[in-house]
Design a protein around this motif. Sequence first.
Motif, PDB file in Angstrom:
ATOM      1  N   UNK A  54       0.790  -1.236   0.000  1.00 56.35           N
ATOM      2  CA  UNK A  54       0.000   0.000   0.000  1.00 56.35           C
ATOM      3  C   UNK A  54       0.821   1.284   0.000  1.00 56.35           C
ATOM      4  N   UNK A  55       2.134   1.185   0.241  1.00 53.15           N
ATOM      5  CA  UNK A  55       2.922   2.409   0.408  1.00 53.15           C
ATOM      6  C   UNK A  55       3.446   2.969  -0.908  1.00 53.15           C
ATOM      7  N   UNK A  56       3.703   2.089  -1.899  1.00 48.08           N
ATOM      8  CA  UNK A  56       4.330   2.480  -3.165  1.00 48.08           C
ATOM      9  C   UNK A  56       5.648   3.221  -2.927  1.00 48.08           C
ATOM     10  N   UNK A  57       6.354   2.812  -1.895  1.00 48.50           N
ATOM     11  CA  UNK A  57       7.667   3.365  -1.578  1.00 48.50           C
ATOM     12  C   UNK A  57       8.690   2.797  -2.566  1.00 48.50           C
ATOM     13  N   UNK A  58       9.804   3.507  -2.733  1.00 48.86           N
ATOM     14  CA  UNK A  58      10.854   3.084  -3.648  1.00 48.86           C
ATOM     15  C   UNK A  58      12.143   2.790  -2.882  1.00 48.86           C
ATOM     16  N   UNK A  59      12.886   1.801  -3.357  1.00 51.76           N
ATOM     17  CA  UNK A  59      14.202   1.463  -2.811  1.00 51.76           C
ATOM     18  C   UNK A  59      15.202   1.431  -3.966  1.00 51.76           C
ATOM     19  N   UNK A  60      16.351   2.063  -3.774  1.00 50.65           N
ATOM     20  CA  UNK A  60      17.401   2.059  -4.795  1.00 50.65           C
ATOM     21  C   UNK A  60      18.074   0.688  -4.795  1.00 50.65           C
ATOM     22  N   UNK A  61      17.833  -0.097  -5.846  1.00 47.85           N
ATOM     23  CA  UNK A  61      18.371  -1.446  -5.929  1.00 47.85           C
ATOM     24  C   UNK A  61      19.429  -1.573  -7.026  1.00 47.85           C
ATOM     25  N   UNK A  62      20.082  -0.462  -7.302  1.00 50.72           N
ATOM     26  CA  UNK A  62      21.068  -0.455  -8.385  1.00 50.72           C
ATOM     27  C   UNK A  62      22.139  -1.532  -8.206  1.00 50.72           C
ATOM     28  N   UNK A  63      22.725  -1.619  -7.026  1.00 46.57           N
ATOM     29  CA  UNK A  63      23.837  -2.541  -6.818  1.00 46.57           C
ATOM     30  C   UNK A  63      23.412  -3.982  -7.065  1.00 46.57           C
ATOM     31  N   UNK A  64      22.241  -4.357  -6.557  1.00 46.09           N
ATOM     32  CA  UNK A  64      21.791  -5.740  -6.701  1.00 46.09           C
ATOM     33  C   UNK A  64      21.419  -6.064  -8.138  1.00 46.09           C
ATOM     34  N   UNK A  65      21.198  -5.034  -8.954  1.00 51.34           N
ATOM     35  CA  UNK A  65      20.841  -5.255 -10.353  1.00 51.34           C
ATOM     36  C   UNK A  65      22.059  -5.303 -11.262  1.00 51.34           C
ATOM     37  N   UNK A  66      23.249  -5.258 -10.676  1.00 53.47           N
ATOM     38  CA  UNK A  66      24.452  -5.520 -11.448  1.00 53.47           C
ATOM     39  C   UNK A  66      25.128  -4.321 -12.069  1.00 53.47           C
ATOM     40  N   UNK A  67      24.696  -3.112 -11.723  1.00 52.09           N
ATOM     41  CA  UNK A  67      25.326  -1.916 -12.292  1.00 52.09           C
ATOM     42  C   UNK A  67      26.207  -1.288 -11.217  1.00 52.09           C
TER      43      UNK A  67
END
Length: 655
Positions: free
Chosen positions: A355-368
Motif C-alpha cells: 500500500x505504500x508504493x515506496x521506492x528502494x534504490x536497488x542499483x547494486x543488486x541489479x548488477x550496475x
Amino acid sequence: MFVRFTSDSMHGKTIVMRLISALSILLPLILCMPEVPGQSPKLSFDNVTQEAGLSVSTREPLFSFGDFDGDGDPDLLVDGRTLFRNDSSDGEIKFVNVTEDVGISAAKGPSGCWFDFDLDGNLDFATTSGQIWINDGKGKFLDFTKELGVTLPFGSTSAMAWVDINGDGWLDLFTGGNNKYNPTQHFEQTLWLNSKRKRAFSRFKRPKDRKKILPMRNVSKDQGIDQKMYGRAIVDCDFDWDGDQDIYSGNYHLKANFLLVNDDGKLADKAGEFGVTGVNDQEMFTIEKTGQKIGYRFGHTIGATWADLNNDGLFDLWVSNLAHKYAGPRSKGGEFDVRGYICDDSNIFINQGAPSFHFIDERKSLGIKIRPSGPQGIFTGDELWSNAVCGDLDNNGWVDVFCNQIYGDLSYSFGVLYMNDGVKFRESHKEANINIWGGYGAAFADLDSDGRLDVVISGAADPKNEKQREIHVFRNTTDSGAWIGFDLAESKRRLNVGAKVLLVQESGIQIREMTTTMGSHAQQNDGRIHFGLGDQGDVKDVFVYWPGGLVQSLGAPKTGKYHRIKKPGSRTPKLKIRGPKTAKVGETVRFQVSPAKKNVVFDWDFGGSRMPELHTESPEATHTFDQMGTYFVWVRGTRPKKTGAEVHMVIKITE
C-alpha cells in the motif's frame, strides 16, 4: 527473476513479497523456467546512418518520435524545429525532411514533443520555447502560440510534459524551469491548465475566430510549484495506480529531485516520503588531511524515465545523474577538489508496491556498479549519464535501458546500453556495436515496423573527434523472438495519454504507459506500445486502462503485428468492493464486488503483484492470508473482449 522482500513503510511491519500469496499458482511455472528468465539472443544492429537521411545543423540533436501523418510509422521531430517524415519500407530506413512543406520553418526549439492538444485525432506538437503547433489534418501545422498565451520564464524551459493534471480529459503543461549557465540563476517551474475545447483548432481560419480561443491558465503559484529550478528531466506516470498522472522532476545542480504526487488535481512534492529525492548525507566521507566530514548533497540529474524493470506490474524509476568522482588535490594546485564526495550517483528506484508504493534504490543488486570516489589510485572516471531510454531491444520480455554520457572526449564517456535478462543488467554496447561518445539525444523507435526497436543517438563516433557530433541510426537486426504491439490511436474527444496496457502471459505480466516525454529534455520514444514476449508463454489477455477508469479487454490478439486500438465510447462502470478492513492470519476472508452484471469475469489479485491469482465468473471470492501486513486487494471486472473497470481495497492482516 527479481525477487525481493519489502517493508510496509505505512505500518512499519515486514511483509513478504506480493508474489507469496500467488505462490501456489506460480511455483510450477517457476520450477519449469530456465535459470535465466529472459535469456537473450545475440544483439545485432546495423549502422544505417548514411541511408537514413537524417542530417541537421545543430550541435546537440534531441529526438521526439510521433506519427504526425497517421500512416502508422513514427516520424521524427529533431530539436523541436526540424521534421523528418518516415518513408521506411521493406527493411530500408529512410527519412525525408518536410519542415518547409508542413509550414514549421518558424519553429523554435531546442526540443519538442508530440500530443493531441485539441483532441481532433491529429498529433500536434509543442516546443520547449513555449510554441504550440496544431496539425490541421491536411499536412500543415498552424502556430497558435499567441492565442494560447504560454509565456515561459527565461523564454524557454529545459524540459516539459503534457499531462492531464485535473482529470478533465484535456492535456495541461508542466515545465521544468531553466538555468542561465549559472548554478545560482534558475527560473521558475510552471503549470498551465488547458480548457475544454469545443472545436478543432483547424477550423479557426480567420483572425476574428482566433480571438475566441481561451488561453491556457498559469496556476503555478496557486499550486505552490513555482520553485526556481533546473529540471532537465520531467516525466509523468501513474506510479501509485490511483488513476491520475504524477510528475517526477529530475533537477540539476545538486538539488533534491521532486515527486509531485497528484491528488485530485493538486500537486504536492512527496519525493522524501517515497524515497526518490536522491541522497543527502554530508558525513559519508572524511578528508584525511583535515578530518572534515563531507558527503552527497543530492545530484546533478539530467535524465529519468518510468518503466517496469522487473515485470511486477509496477512502474519503477531510473534516474540518470552526472556524478563527479574525483576527490583530491587539483592538478594546478589550489583547494582540494571535493566534487567526487558531494555528487549523488545515478539511481534505479524499484517500486515496492501497495500500500505504500515506496521506492528502494536497488542499483547494486541489479548488477550496475558504482564508480568509486577518491583521489588518483582510487578514481576510475566520472559517471556522466545524460539520458535514460527504455524499451525491450531483444524481445526477451524485459525492459532494457540506454544512457548517453556527456563530455564525449573521454575514453569512457560512451553511451552505455544495459540489457535486462530478468536477473541483472549487463553492459552491452560493444556487443550491439553501438559505440557513440557524448551527447544528450537518444530514443527508441521501430522505424521499419518489423517488431524490433531501432535506436537513434546523437554524439560522436570517436572520442578524438568529439565535436563532430551527428545523428546516428542503428537498425535492429537481432534474431529475436515473438512480439506484439499496440497503437493507442488518437481519436476525437478521447484522450489516450495516461493509458496503461497490461499484458498477461502464461507465466508473467508486463505493463507500459502512454506518456508524452521520457529521458531528458522532453524527448520521446515511438508512441506505439511494444512488448517482446520472451519465454513467458502465450498471451492470455491484454487490458487497456484508459484515462477515466475504463478497462478494455482485448483478449489474445495475434502476435507479430501492431494493433490499432481506439478508446471505446462505453461508460465506465462504477464498481464497489466489500470486505473486512482487518482480518487475522489464517482466517478465510470473503470479498464481494457490486453491482453484479451478466457475462462479467473477475480477475482477483490479493497480494498486489498485478498477476491475476484467481479468475471467477462470480463477483465473490475468498482468500486466506498467511502473513501479517497491509495488502491491496485488486479486482478487475470485464466482459471478455469488451470493457469493464477495476476496484481495490486495503486490508490489514494481524496475528
